[in-house]
Design an enzyme around this catalytic site. Sequence first.
Site, PDB file in Angstrom:
ATOM      1  N   SER A  26      -9.833  -0.537   7.443  1.00 41.26           N
ATOM      2  CA  SER A  26      -9.276  -0.277   6.116  1.00 41.26           C
ATOM      3  C   SER A  26      -8.577  -1.552   5.388  1.00 41.26           C
ATOM      4  CB  SER A  26      -8.198   1.020   5.868  1.00 41.26           C
ATOM      5  OG  SER A  26      -9.000   2.077   5.725  1.00 41.26           O
ATOM      6  N   LYS A  42       0.815  -1.206  -0.114  1.00 36.04           N
ATOM      7  CA  LYS A  42      -0.031  -0.021  -0.040  1.00 36.04           C
ATOM      8  C   LYS A  42       1.004   1.291   0.010  1.00 36.04           C
ATOM      9  CE  LYS A  42      -3.851   2.069   2.671  1.00 36.04           C
ATOM     10  NZ  LYS A  42      -4.772   2.047   3.914  1.00 36.04           N
ATOM     11  N   SER A  86      -9.834   2.091   3.014  1.00 33.75           N
ATOM     12  CA  SER A  86      -8.785   2.833   2.123  1.00 33.75           C
ATOM     13  C   SER A  86      -7.747   2.015   1.479  1.00 33.75           C
ATOM     14  CB  SER A  86      -8.112   3.910   2.914  1.00 33.75           C
ATOM     15  OG  SER A  86      -7.206   3.167   3.841  1.00 33.75           O
TER      16      SER A  86
END
Length: 477
Positions: A178, A79, A154
């Site tokens: 997330s 990420k 997210s």
Amino acid sequence: MNLRNLTIDAARSAVAEGKISATALAESYFAKIESDDPKIGAYLMLSKERALTKAAEVDAQVKKGEKLAPLAGVPVGIKDVLVTKGVRTTAGSKILANYIPPYDCTAVARLESAGAVVLGKLNCDEFAMGSSNENSAYKPVHNPRDLSRVPGGSSGGSAAAVAADMAVTTLGSDTGGSIRQPASFCGVIGLKPTYGRVSRYGLIAFASSLDNIGPFAKTAKDAAIMLRTIAGRDPMDSTSAEVPVPDYVVEIEKPVKGMKIGVAKEYFGEGLEPETRAAIEAAIQKLAKLGCEIVDVSLPHTKYAIPAYYLVATAEASSNLARFDGVRYGHRANSVRSLSDMYRRSRDEGFGPEVKRRIMLGTYALSAGYYDAYYLKAQRVRTLLTNDFIEAFKKVDAIVGPTCPTPAFKLGEKVDDPLAMYLADIYTVTANLAGIPGISIPVGNSKENLPIGMQIFGKHFDEATILRLAHAYEQAA
Ligand code: GLN
């Protein structure tokens, strides 16, 4: 050999047995990303040079007949809130558009020391703020199971990359769901470890008392291997805990018979879609068939979780994001009149609307005269929520429920309604407020063939139990 849907062990053994070189394996993933990612949007940046250098190192070890590390040659994605030395890291924000970090995040460094090949950086909501990945300043991510839908957020790119087989496993971050929510929306496993279990050195901070790093994987065993690799004390992060890390890969094989599983009515109330409820109830029945005892528990303060979370998270975000001022790196406004004008305009141009909304909400909640009414009160509610879990865990070994009230929603469906977006985090923010671990595992599909995820909460530092349950469920299903 078939290179699709590889688990960590399958990829590693293929490389170890010389069926494919680590280099060819990495190249096959890059080819897959180049062909499939234009319609999904999971990657923001590929790190080909770094990946191929690492792969060549693994290939040299294979040639010499050396013993390979547990992730040797395994292609992974990261990420974009985790910093990577020499590889652009943006946190999904324009304000960090040209940021090339001078160091590696500990979790990434540990994966690479275990032999992993880092393919690239994964798309996410700007500064990890969001539940749909639509707050990325670069591009949205499309859910691989239905391209008209969001992958969740997210860590949308991290979930989509595993679901679309553009990485064997990935890392994400979870501040209020997330990792678990996008895992649920994309039909993969997502694990949020206990607060303090994994070092956050090199994680671009959103809300420091809630942030965690964790893995996305196709199987519970892969999640166990990933956690074993990244967990444990790190002198570079004073909040990383000095708690021994069990061998999760051994732990998951232990039987689940006789385990006590809590079910809280607060997680089955208004707003839970009937199809999701039915899938979770069926999954609980499966656990009962495996010999688990199902016990009612109560988490009475759950209804205050969303307001408490959105106060604590925004307050902490407003201080963490104060450092982005256009001076050292990132976006800087042109032709400014003064230093303060430069700060103001750089931030105005560099941050997206959701990030600005949170900075304003958080600054307000912390301001003189409001601090006691909002921030302090939210912290007190947080203690009550934590105590709910501590009480419940006196009776049970784990607690199960839905990860999200609905399956993945459509792109654009909630973008204009931030409150509706926030409310969908109802079942996930509680674990962050309490600091406990949680995992989302796929347990079925809706009529529209959208994945449904079940969440399993564990006691502080007891990831072994929730991974064990996830593994047992997976084997039985
Ligand atoms: N959806 C939540 C938020 O927008 C969670 C974000 C996260 O876990 N990073 O804050």
